[in-house]
Scaffold this motif. Structure first.
Motif, PDB file in Angstrom:
ATOM      1  N   ASP A 258     -18.498  11.118 -70.986  1.00  0.00           N
ATOM      2  CA  ASP A 258     -17.413  11.900 -70.403  1.00  0.00           C
ATOM      3  C   ASP A 258     -17.820  12.494 -69.056  1.00  0.00           C
ATOM      4  N   TYR A 259     -19.072  12.921 -68.951  1.00  0.00           N
ATOM      5  CA  TYR A 259     -19.552  13.437 -67.677  1.00  0.00           C
ATOM      6  C   TYR A 259     -19.618  12.318 -66.642  1.00  0.00           C
ATOM      7  N   GLN A 260     -20.051  11.140 -67.097  1.00  0.00           N
ATOM      8  CA  GLN A 260     -20.103  10.009 -66.183  1.00  0.00           C
ATOM      9  C   GLN A 260     -18.693   9.592 -65.741  1.00  0.00           C
ATOM     10  N   TYR A 261     -17.732   9.766 -66.631  1.00  0.00           N
ATOM     11  CA  TYR A 261     -16.336   9.477 -66.286  1.00  0.00           C
ATOM     12  C   TYR A 261     -15.853  10.411 -65.183  1.00  0.00           C
ATOM     13  N   GLU A 262     -16.140  11.701 -65.343  1.00  0.00           N
ATOM     14  CA  GLU A 262     -15.722  12.681 -64.337  1.00  0.00           C
ATOM     15  C   GLU A 262     -16.412  12.407 -63.002  1.00  0.00           C
ATOM     16  N   LEU A 263     -17.693  12.045 -63.051  1.00  0.00           N
ATOM     17  CA  LEU A 263     -18.416  11.733 -61.825  1.00  0.00           C
ATOM     18  C   LEU A 263     -17.824  10.510 -61.142  1.00  0.00           C
ATOM     19  N   PHE A 264     -17.472   9.503 -61.931  1.00  0.00           N
ATOM     20  CA  PHE A 264     -16.903   8.283 -61.367  1.00  0.00           C
ATOM     21  C   PHE A 264     -15.549   8.552 -60.725  1.00  0.00           C
ATOM     22  N   ARG A 265     -14.785   9.465 -61.310  1.00  0.00           N
ATOM     23  CA  ARG A 265     -13.488   9.822 -60.713  1.00  0.00           C
ATOM     24  C   ARG A 265     -13.689  10.348 -59.294  1.00  0.00           C
ATOM     25  N   PHE A 266     -14.746  11.111 -59.089  1.00  0.00           N
ATOM     26  CA  PHE A 266     -15.042  11.628 -57.752  1.00  0.00           C
ATOM     27  C   PHE A 266     -15.584  10.519 -56.862  1.00  0.00           C
ATOM     28  N   ILE A 267     -16.440   9.675 -57.425  1.00  0.00           N
ATOM     29  CA  ILE A 267     -17.051   8.597 -56.648  1.00  0.00           C
ATOM     30  C   ILE A 267     -15.995   7.610 -56.162  1.00  0.00           C
TER      31      ILE A 267
ATOM     32  N   PRO B  99      -4.288  -3.313 -61.349  1.00  0.00           N
ATOM     33  CA  PRO B  99      -5.674  -2.835 -61.163  1.00  0.00           C
ATOM     34  C   PRO B  99      -5.837  -1.358 -61.492  1.00  0.00           C
ATOM     35  N   ASN B 100      -4.799  -0.536 -61.239  1.00  0.00           N
ATOM     36  CA  ASN B 100      -4.905   0.897 -61.542  1.00  0.00           C
ATOM     37  C   ASN B 100      -5.093   1.124 -63.035  1.00  0.00           C
ATOM     38  N   TYR B 101      -4.389   0.349 -63.849  1.00  0.00           N
ATOM     39  CA  TYR B 101      -4.547   0.465 -65.300  1.00  0.00           C
ATOM     40  C   TYR B 101      -5.954   0.049 -65.712  1.00  0.00           C
ATOM     41  N   ILE B 102      -6.418  -1.061 -65.178  1.00  0.00           N
ATOM     42  CA  ILE B 102      -7.744  -1.580 -65.541  1.00  0.00           C
ATOM     43  C   ILE B 102      -8.831  -0.589 -65.153  1.00  0.00           C
ATOM     44  N   ILE B 103      -8.737  -0.032 -63.961  1.00  0.00           N
ATOM     45  CA  ILE B 103      -9.732   0.950 -63.508  1.00  0.00           C
ATOM     46  C   ILE B 103      -9.728   2.172 -64.421  1.00  0.00           C
ATOM     47  N   GLY B 104      -8.545   2.636 -64.788  1.00  0.00           N
ATOM     48  CA  GLY B 104      -8.441   3.797 -65.668  1.00  0.00           C
ATOM     49  C   GLY B 104      -9.088   3.571 -67.014  1.00  0.00           C
ATOM     50  N   ILE B 105      -8.848   2.401 -67.602  1.00  0.00           N
ATOM     51  CA  ILE B 105      -9.441   2.083 -68.907  1.00  0.00           C
ATOM     52  C   ILE B 105     -10.941   1.872 -68.794  1.00  0.00           C
ATOM     53  N   TRP B 106     -11.351   1.183 -67.774  1.00  0.00           N
ATOM     54  CA  TRP B 106     -12.794   0.936 -67.589  1.00  0.00           C
ATOM     55  C   TRP B 106     -13.579   2.237 -67.492  1.00  0.00           C
ATOM     56  N   SER B 107     -13.109   3.142 -66.638  1.00  0.00           N
ATOM     57  CA  SER B 107     -13.863   4.376 -66.406  1.00  0.00           C
ATOM     58  C   SER B 107     -13.775   5.329 -67.595  1.00  0.00           C
ATOM     59  N   GLY B 108     -12.790   5.131 -68.455  1.00  0.00           N
ATOM     60  CA  GLY B 108     -12.664   5.986 -69.633  1.00  0.00           C
ATOM     61  C   GLY B 108     -13.442   5.487 -70.825  1.00  0.00           C
ATOM     62  N   THR B 109     -13.710   4.174 -70.869  1.00  0.00           N
ATOM     63  CA  THR B 109     -14.395   3.582 -72.023  1.00  0.00           C
ATOM     64  C   THR B 109     -15.739   2.966 -71.672  1.00  0.00           C
TER      65      THR B 109
ATOM     66  N   SER C   4     -20.679  13.513 -48.858  1.00  0.00           N
ATOM     67  CA  SER C   4     -19.949  12.970 -50.010  1.00  0.00           C
ATOM     68  C   SER C   4     -20.801  13.043 -51.277  1.00  0.00           C
ATOM     69  N   VAL C   5     -22.059  12.647 -51.175  1.00  0.00           N
ATOM     70  CA  VAL C   5     -22.956  12.691 -52.334  1.00  0.00           C
ATOM     71  C   VAL C   5     -23.193  14.127 -52.769  1.00  0.00           C
ATOM     72  N   PHE C   6     -23.374  15.025 -51.801  1.00  0.00           N
ATOM     73  CA  PHE C   6     -23.573  16.438 -52.121  1.00  0.00           C
ATOM     74  C   PHE C   6     -22.369  16.993 -52.886  1.00  0.00           C
ATOM     75  N   LEU C   7     -21.166  16.667 -52.424  1.00  0.00           N
ATOM     76  CA  LEU C   7     -19.952  17.153 -53.086  1.00  0.00           C
ATOM     77  C   LEU C   7     -19.819  16.571 -54.492  1.00  0.00           C
ATOM     78  N   ALA C   8     -20.241  15.309 -54.657  1.00  0.00           N
ATOM     79  CA  ALA C   8     -20.199  14.685 -55.983  1.00  0.00           C
ATOM     80  C   ALA C   8     -21.141  15.407 -56.938  1.00  0.00           C
ATOM     81  N   MET C   9     -22.341  15.739 -56.445  1.00  0.00           N
ATOM     82  CA  MET C   9     -23.306  16.460 -57.280  1.00  0.00           C
ATOM     83  C   MET C   9     -22.805  17.869 -57.604  1.00  0.00           C
ATOM     84  N   PHE C  10     -22.165  18.482 -56.637  1.00  0.00           N
ATOM     85  CA  PHE C  10     -21.608  19.816 -56.867  1.00  0.00           C
ATOM     86  C   PHE C  10     -20.496  19.753 -57.910  1.00  0.00           C
TER      87      PHE C  10
END
Length: 250
Positions: free
Chosen positions: A47-56, A208-218, A24-30
């Motif tokens: 923005d990169y951290q946002y994309e990484l968090f989406r995978f995490i 919670p889906n809305y809150i998670i979306g806003i948190w990870s975007g901002t 899982s970690v390897f795929l996240a790094m990839f």
């Protein structure tokens, strides 16, 4: 309590050595390396951290689904729930394991900051390596992992089936989370511009889906949002404990 923490720590180290976690970690790094290769012009470090968090988030889903689900899959639940620990203590132990895993994943994500900064700036900017938002991100990682974990535990104690657990958690925090990205940011834009929300939109902001979306975007959170996430998590946690204590495990 010390015995629960010790068991959770042992379970944590067992998990991070497992093939599933390492893959899982390897795929996240990839995944994040592909973004670094592509390097969109408008992307900043967050923005990169946002994309990484989406995978995490999917790693959270996978890990939380197998924490208790594996016990039912391999039929070790009878031994687990008839040992020295009570059923409530086992639930708490699994939750502690997930929180430790989320802290580790947050730490890994922040250790990538120098690499990301070097890639997008062609130089190492100290101001980009550590920001106050990184502490906000820690709270977000822990809260999201907590909610996903206790929801997975809730489904596990109802179904006693790891496949059902994975499918349910993946649907709520994977499929629904991602198809709602457009309305999430559309509503957030209306809030920022001062436009009035419809009743349905206002209700959606408490999900919670809305809150998670806003948190990870901002990488910001409000106190009321934090309260709601902890409230949702606490409700699932209490129901998980109550249901499990009433189930007959053979």
């Amino acid at each position: 309590m010390n015995k629960i923490v010790a068991l959770a720590t042992r379970d944590f180290f067992y998990t991070i050595k497992s093939k599933g976690f390492l893959i899982s970690v390897f795929l996240a790094m990839f995944y994040i390396s592909l973004w670094l290769i592509y390097k969109p012009k408008f992307f900043v470090l967050e923005d990169y951290q946002y994309e990484l968090f989406r995978f995490i988030q999917f790693i959270f889903i996978y890990l939380s689904s197998i924490l208790l689900g594996k016990e039912f899959k391999y039929r070790t639940s009878t031994v687990l729930f008839t040992g020295v620990f009570t059923r409530t203590e086992i639930i708490i132990e699994k939750m502690l394991v997930m929180l430790q895993l989320s802290f580790l994943l947050w730490l890994i994500s922040r250790l990538l900051n120098p690499l990301i900064s070097l890639r997008i700036n062609s130089t190492l900017k100290l101001s980009e390596i550590w920001k106050m938002k990184d502490l906000n991100a820690l709270v977000i990682y822990l809260c999201v992992a907590f909610l996903i974990c206790v929801f997975a535990l809730f489904i596990s104690v109802i179904s006693f089936n790891h496949i059902t657990t994975i499918f349910s958690v993946l649907t709520v925090f994977g499929f629904i989370q991602y198809i709602s990205l457009y309305p999430i940011f559309k509503i957030h834009s209306k809030i920022l511009s001062g436009n009035n929300l419809s009743t349905a939109e206002r209700i959606f902001t408490y999900f919670p889906n809305y809150i998670i979306g806003i948190w990870s975007g901002t990488w910001k959170f409000e106190k009321n949002e934090l309260f709601l996430m902890l409230l949702y998590g606490s409700i699932f946690l209490v129901f998980s404990i109550v249901i499990l204590n009433k189930r007959d495990i053979r």
